[in-house]
Structure formats: C-alpha cells, structure tokens
Design a protein around this motif. Structure first.
Motif, mmCIF file in Angstrom:
data_model
loop_
_atom_site.group_PDB
_atom_site.id
_atom_site.type_symbol
_atom_site.label_atom_id
_atom_site.label_comp_id
_atom_site.label_asym_id
_atom_site.label_seq_id
_atom_site.Cartn_x
_atom_site.Cartn_y
_atom_site.Cartn_z
ATOM 1 N N ARG A 144 0.868 -1.185 0.000
ATOM 2 C CA ARG A 144 0.000 0.000 0.000
ATOM 3 C C ARG A 144 0.902 1.231 0.000
ATOM 4 N N GLY A 145 0.833 1.981 -1.082
ATOM 5 C CA GLY A 145 1.631 3.191 -1.209
ATOM 6 C C GLY A 145 0.736 4.408 -1.293
ATOM 7 N N ALA A 160 3.894 1.137 -6.782
ATOM 8 C CA ALA A 160 2.693 0.386 -6.392
ATOM 9 C C ALA A 160 2.266 -0.561 -7.496
ATOM 10 N N ARG A 161 2.251 -0.090 -8.730
ATOM 11 C CA ARG A 161 1.819 -0.941 -9.841
ATOM 12 C C ARG A 161 2.803 -2.086 -10.073
ATOM 13 N N ALA A 162 4.097 -1.799 -9.966
ATOM 14 C CA ALA A 162 5.100 -2.840 -10.179
ATOM 15 C C ALA A 162 5.016 -3.935 -9.127
ATOM 16 N N HIS A 163 4.540 -3.593 -7.938
ATOM 17 C CA HIS A 163 4.358 -4.569 -6.866
ATOM 18 C C HIS A 163 2.974 -5.210 -6.889
ATOM 19 N N GLY A 164 2.124 -4.803 -7.817
ATOM 20 C CA GLY A 164 0.756 -5.307 -7.823
ATOM 21 C C GLY A 164 -0.029 -4.827 -6.626
ATOM 22 N N GLY A 165 0.306 -3.615 -6.143
ATOM 23 C CA GLY A 165 -0.285 -3.114 -4.907
ATOM 24 C C GLY A 165 -1.336 -2.043 -5.102
ATOM 25 N N SER A 216 -6.265 7.507 -7.639
ATOM 26 C CA SER A 216 -6.255 6.771 -6.373
ATOM 27 C C SER A 216 -7.143 5.535 -6.458
ATOM 28 N N ASP A 217 -6.653 4.427 -5.910
ATOM 29 C CA ASP A 217 -7.416 3.176 -5.915
ATOM 30 C C ASP A 217 -8.515 3.162 -4.854
ATOM 31 N N ASP A 248 -0.308 7.596 7.764
ATOM 32 C CA ASP A 248 0.279 6.395 7.170
ATOM 33 C C ASP A 248 -0.142 5.151 7.944
ATOM 34 N N ALA A 249 -0.164 5.252 9.263
ATOM 35 C CA ALA A 249 -0.565 4.113 10.086
ATOM 36 C C ALA A 249 -2.043 3.789 9.879
ATOM 37 N N ALA A 250 -2.892 4.818 9.875
ATOM 38 C CA ALA A 250 -4.329 4.598 9.731
ATOM 39 C C ALA A 250 -4.672 4.007 8.370
ATOM 40 N N GLN A 251 -3.904 4.355 7.342
ATOM 41 C CA GLN A 251 -4.176 3.859 5.996
ATOM 42 C C GLN A 251 -3.418 2.578 5.675
ATOM 43 N N GLY A 252 -2.653 2.077 6.626
ATOM 44 C CA GLY A 252 -1.931 0.826 6.415
ATOM 45 C C GLY A 252 -0.843 0.920 5.362
ATOM 46 N N ILE A 253 -0.185 2.071 5.274
ATOM 47 C CA ILE A 253 0.847 2.274 4.259
ATOM 48 C C ILE A 253 2.060 1.385 4.557
ATOM 49 N N THR A 254 2.465 0.603 3.564
ATOM 50 C CA THR A 254 3.620 -0.287 3.722
ATOM 51 C C THR A 254 4.873 0.274 3.080
ATOM 52 N N ASP A 255 4.694 1.163 2.087
ATOM 53 C CA ASP A 255 5.822 1.681 1.321
ATOM 54 C C ASP A 255 5.622 3.158 1.029
ATOM 55 N N VAL A 256 6.646 3.946 1.332
ATOM 56 C CA VAL A 256 6.615 5.382 1.072
ATOM 57 C C VAL A 256 7.671 5.694 0.017
ATOM 58 N N VAL A 257 7.222 6.226 -1.110
ATOM 59 C CA VAL A 257 8.112 6.666 -2.181
ATOM 60 C C VAL A 257 7.909 8.168 -2.329
ATOM 61 N N ARG A 258 8.968 8.949 -2.142
ATOM 62 C CA ARG A 258 8.840 10.408 -2.138
ATOM 63 C C ARG A 258 10.192 11.039 -2.444
#
Length: 303
Positions: A8-9, A34-39, A72-73, A189-199
């Motif tokens: 989840r990004g 996100a797309r490359a990870h199928g996320g 956004s998904d 980030d915690a509330a949305q369950g973000i696993t990966d941050v790209v910035r």
C-alpha cells in the motif's frame, strides 16, 4: 506479496498550488512502485495549513492526476477531516510524558541555538524542563531521547540520525494549534496501512523523526524509497516559490516522459499516456523490485 504484507503506497500533495514537474516525478515514482508490486496506490491531500493553501488547488491537483492516469485506488483522504486521530495521538504522547509546551518563536530558537553553538535548525531545549502549561499560543514538542535512529532506504542505503544532537525536540503541534507535518504523516500512514513510502529525497532527513514517532505510537515502519528531486535554476528544490510552471495537460505523454527521464528511465518510445505507463511499470519492476540499494550521492547523479 502475501495478504499480510500487501503493498500500500501513497502520494500526499499539499494544495499550495497546481502540480508541477517536481510533483509529477514524486507522484509517478510512487504510482509505478505500487503498480510494479501489484499493490494499492492512494492519494491523500495534506490540507492542514490553510494559510498556505490556494483556493481550488486541491481539486486542480486531483484533476491533473486524473489526466495523467494517476488515479487513487481508494477514496481520497483529506487531512482536515482527521483532527480526532491527531488529537488521540497527542493524548497518547502526553500520557507517556513525551510532549511539553514550548513558548519559543523561530527567531528565539535560532538566537538561543547560536549562543550555545548550535545550528539555527536545532532546538536547544529552552522550554524542556520549564513545565509550561499546554496553553493556546504554545507549540507542543516531542521530548526525544539520546538514541540513534537508523533505517535502510531502497535508493539511498543506510541513513541515520542522532535525534537529540542533530534535530533536538521537535514540534508535533504548532503554536497556532495546527497539527505538525511530522505527526500527521505518521498518524495517517498508520491509519491507511501504508507499507511503502516513495517520495522526494528532500524528505530523507525527516524520516528518523517519523520513525521515532512510529515507535512511540506502536505503528509499523514502512519501507522507504527517496527519489531525486527536481531542481530549479537557482539550485533549490523546484517549487511555486521559485517559478515552477504548472503541468501542461495538453502534453501528457511529453510531461510523463520528462518525469521518467528524471527518474533514470530511458526513452520508451510510447505514443500515448497508457502505453507509457505500461512500459514504465515494466521498467520500474525490473529496476527497483529486489534491486540493491546504492549510495545516495550516486543515485542523485544518476537522476
């Protein structure tokens, strides 16, 4: 990826003006990862600072992302609706004895820091032990410990800070009552369950502060990937303040190709937006998934 570690990004712009090339580079990198990870890829509007916001900018940002195929998904999250979450986090920090009131202005912080031989950006602890009431007009600072916070960035390699020495106690709620960025981003980030941050790499040195807050609040630490920022002619990060031009929605494929080039992407020969995004996802998957980290300076030069 397993269900327990589903990717989840997110892309989290501030509505201070229209998206420019620097914004597109960050949005594209996070979307491609996100797309490359199928996320799952999310958009969060960081509208916590009304004095800096531009009327209509948030809607314009979303329309521009849509035009570039970066949608956004899940439903877009707006930070101004999440005050209860931030207040709850502040209460937990207060109950743990980790926050205190500070009456120092920026000028006073800089002046006192200079007197004790510190850079102006490092808080010298003026109010740390004064026991000031948590009253309106006073900021709230996190009492940091003398510890080294270290993480491995997917692009920059190992990065660490000794928070007490290199940052000092930092603000989690501003004197005007607004939640500070460092706390809001961790809570969201915690509330949305973000696993990966790209910035952008300009936020690399913010990460240890955010990891410290994640640990205090019992939140998981995402993986991080900091990509090179786009610079203006004056050598500073491209922004509205130094003349960044809004993206041209009439030239989507060209703008995407420019953003991709900044990320080290070769010419893909795509003739449409969707073809570019498809080919770019394939390139990103090959380049970044499971790729070894490389030194930060080398990565910036490659970009």
């Amino acid at each position: 990826m397993s269900a327990a570690s589903a990717y989840r990004g997110r892309f989290a712009p501030s509505p201070t003006g229209p998206l420019h090339m620097g914004s597109l580079v960050a949005a594209l990198a996070s979307w491609l990862d996100a797309r490359a990870h199928g996320g799952t890829w999310l958009v969060r509007i960081e509208d916590l600072d009304p004095p800096r916001e531009e009327a209509g900018a948030a809607r314009d940002i979303l329309a521009t992302l849509d035009a570039f195929g970066l949608v956004s998904d899940e439903s877009v999250v707006w930070q101004h609706t999440r005050d209860e979450l931030y207040a709850s986090a502040l209460l937990r920090l207060r109950q743990a004895g980790r926050i205190y009131a500070c009456q120092c202005s920026r000028a006073q912080v800089a002046e006192t820091a200079a007197l004790v031989g510190l850079p102006a950006s490092i808080y010298p602890g003026t109010c740390r032990d004064l026991g000031l009431a948590l009253a309106p007009g006073r900021a709230l600072r996190l009492r940091v410990e003398n510890e080294r916070v270290e993480f491995v960035d997917r692009a920059c390699g190992t990065f660490a800070q000794q928070l007490a020495r290199e940052v000092g106690d930092f603000v989690v709620r501003r004197a005007d009552g607004l939640t500070a960025y460092q706390l809001a981003v961790v809570v969201d980030d915690a509330a949305q369950g973000i696993t990966d941050v790209v910035r952008g790499a300009d936020l690399l040195d913010n990460t240890p502060r955010q990891i410290a807050l994640q640990r205090l609040l019992g939140a998981l630490t995402p993986r991080y990937l900091h990509v090179p920022v786009v610079l203006a002619p004056d050598g500073e990060k491209l922004s509205k303040q130094n003349g960044a031009a809004a993206l041209d929605r009439r030239r989507v494929a060209d703008e995407l190709a420019r953003a991709g080039s900044h990320l080290g992407m070769p010419r893909l020969g795509a003739t449409s937006r969707d073809a570019f995004l498809r080919l770019a996802t394939d390139w990103w998957r090959e380049r970044w998934i499971g790729a070894p980290t490389i030194p930060h300076k080398e990565r910036l030069q490659d970009g």
